[in-house]
Enzyme design. Structure first.
Site, PDB file in Angstrom:
ATOM      1  CB  CYS A 105       5.024 -17.310 -84.020  1.00  0.00           C
ATOM      2  SG  CYS A 105       4.821 -18.929 -83.350  1.00  0.00           S
ATOM      3  CB  CYS A 112       7.502 -31.276 -82.568  1.00  0.00           C
ATOM      4  SG  CYS A 112       7.678 -31.232 -80.765  1.00  0.00           S
ATOM      5  CB  CYS A 116       1.093 -32.081 -77.863  1.00  0.00           C
ATOM      6  SG  CYS A 116       2.524 -31.615 -76.881  1.00  0.00           S
ATOM      7  N   GLY A 160       8.199 -27.266 -83.060  1.00  0.00           N
ATOM      8  CA  GLY A 160       9.274 -27.838 -82.256  1.00  0.00           C
ATOM      9  C   GLY A 160       9.281 -27.411 -80.802  1.00  0.00           C
ATOM     10  CG  HIS A 217      -2.019 -27.069 -73.162  1.00  0.00           C
ATOM     11  ND1 HIS A 217      -2.200 -25.717 -73.284  1.00  0.00           N
ATOM     12  CD2 HIS A 217      -1.012 -27.394 -74.022  1.00  0.00           C
ATOM     13  CE1 HIS A 217      -1.346 -25.239 -74.178  1.00  0.00           C
ATOM     14  NE2 HIS A 217      -0.620 -26.213 -74.632  1.00  0.00           N
TER      15      HIS A 217
HETATM   16  S1  SF4 Z   1       2.516 -28.502 -78.992  1.00  0.00           S
HETATM   17 FE1  SF4 Z   1       4.678 -27.920 -79.210  1.00  0.00          FE
HETATM   18  S2  SF4 Z   1       5.760 -29.535 -78.055  1.00  0.00           S
HETATM   19 FE2  SF4 Z   1       3.701 -30.338 -78.446  1.00  0.00          FE
HETATM   20  S3  SF4 Z   1       3.917 -31.516 -80.365  1.00  0.00           S
HETATM   21 FE3  SF4 Z   1       3.255 -29.419 -80.906  1.00  0.00          FE
HETATM   22  S4  SF4 Z   1       5.181 -28.363 -81.370  1.00  0.00           S
HETATM   23 FE4  SF4 Z   1       5.717 -30.198 -80.192  1.00  0.00          FE
END
Ligand code: SF4
Length: 343
Positions: A105, A112, A116, A160, A217
């Protein structure tokens, strides 16, 4: 003067470099193969390149990988690597071995920007995009450590949003899938996105033909926007349209990632909404129980609830799998990557 790092150069860039040096372009391809396929980081060992040229290269260039800061292994076999980038930013990768395969991974950004609500990386904000060399460097490092066969698949599910670093992602994919490069077939590579619709179409048009995973989600626009601010910019109708474009163009089915958050997206109504949303899309749904992050409000549902959700959804979806969390105890599971050992 510091030397120019060749890690991350594509075959084409290598050819151009050699042309600039007054050499035949095929010499560039030889170096490309030495670097990625034969894993040589010293010019001395590149025996089909003349001695003079090797000396000339060593004068101005080098091949630098990532610097490991910390390595941890969980009892279920998952292994987390924390790297320190040259400017001090932290970035993580996780190796997840299974019976017949092992997926690495990888991260595409340090931090990021998408914030989220349930994700540890999202709390860091965006530090910067990773370079091509830093993306590739994660794979090169693990292969150096454990051998080429230590990883069979690569998933862009680390830190990210890969599609927000599109140019570097695209070059990295080129190096990965080139048989003279890292030689990882495109169908063994998964790019996971939070749903940047226009870039999903761009990826479809790029010709890379990698697998696509979408972090869904929640199955309604309203709920999704509550946990994923990116959904306010790229709403569900446009996202679904982009996903259909991708599946039509590539012939691959898409994987929807659905993290179950206790009491938020785990009801019968959610199952019905999800079934309606995916109708007509060649897809698989990966259900994953949330991995709690200290300081964030969401809770992990019980295993029984996860099984119930999957069982109820199963007759209404083309394929449903329950993904077991790996590496939870070392903070390496999905949504937990936050480089807690900041450099
Ligand atoms: S789930 Fe993925 S896109 Fe959302 S904040 Fe975390 S790293 Fe970023």
């Amino acid at each position: 003067m510091s030397k120019i790092n060749l890690m991350g150069y594509t075959a084409q860039q290598m050819e151009e470099l050699f042309t600039q040096l007054g050499e035949q372009p095929y010499r560039g391809r030889q170096l490309f193969k030495w670097m990625y396929n034969d894993r040589r980081t010293d010019f001395d060992g590149m025996t089909n390149i003349s001695k003079e040229l090797r000396a000339q290269l060593a004068d101005r260039y080098d091949i630098r990988g990532l610097e490991l800061k910390k390595q941890s292994r969980s009892s279920d076999g998952a292994e987390k690597f924390l790297f320190t980038l040259e400017d001090g930013h932290p970035v993580e990768s996780v190796l997840i071995p299974e019976e017949d395969r092992a997926a690495l991974c990888v991260s595409s950004q340090a931090g990021c920007a998408l914030a989220c609500r349930f994700c540890a990386t999202g709390t860091m904000g965006l530090l910067r995009n990773l370079t091509v060399g830093e993306i590739i460097g994660q794979i090169v490092f693990v292969r150096e450590l454990h051998g080429v066969d230590s990883l069979t698949n690569v998933v862009f599910m680390g830190m990210g949003e890969p599609l927000n670093n599109f140019a570097n992602l695209s070059e990295a994919l080129r190096i990965m899938s080139n048989s003279m490069g890292l030689g990882i077939g495109a169908k063994k590579i998964t790019v996971s996105t939070s749903g940047i619709s226009p870039k999903i179409k761009k990826l479809a048009d790029s010709g890379h033909k990698v697998r696509l995973a979408v972090s869904l989600h929640a199955a309604t626009q309203e709920k999704r926007a509550q946990i994923m601010p990116v959904a306010e910019t790229f709403g569900l109708p446009k996202l679904i349209e982009a996903i259909k474009y991708y599946t039509d163009k590539t012939g691959w089915r898409v994987t929807f990632e659905y993290v179950l958050l206790e009491g938020f997206n785990d009801t019968k109504e959610d199952i019905k909404a999800l079934a309606r949303l995916i109708q007509g899309i060649p897809c698989k749904i990966n259900i994953l129980a949330y991995n709690p992050v200290p300081g964030l409000d969401y809770k992990r549902p019980s295993d029984g609830k996860v099984d119930w959700f999957a069982r109820e959804l199963y007759p209404r979806a083309p394929a449903v799998t329950v993904r077991k969390s790996r590496g939870r105890e070392i903070g390496a599971a999905c949504g937990q990557l936050a480089a807690e050992d900041k450099a």
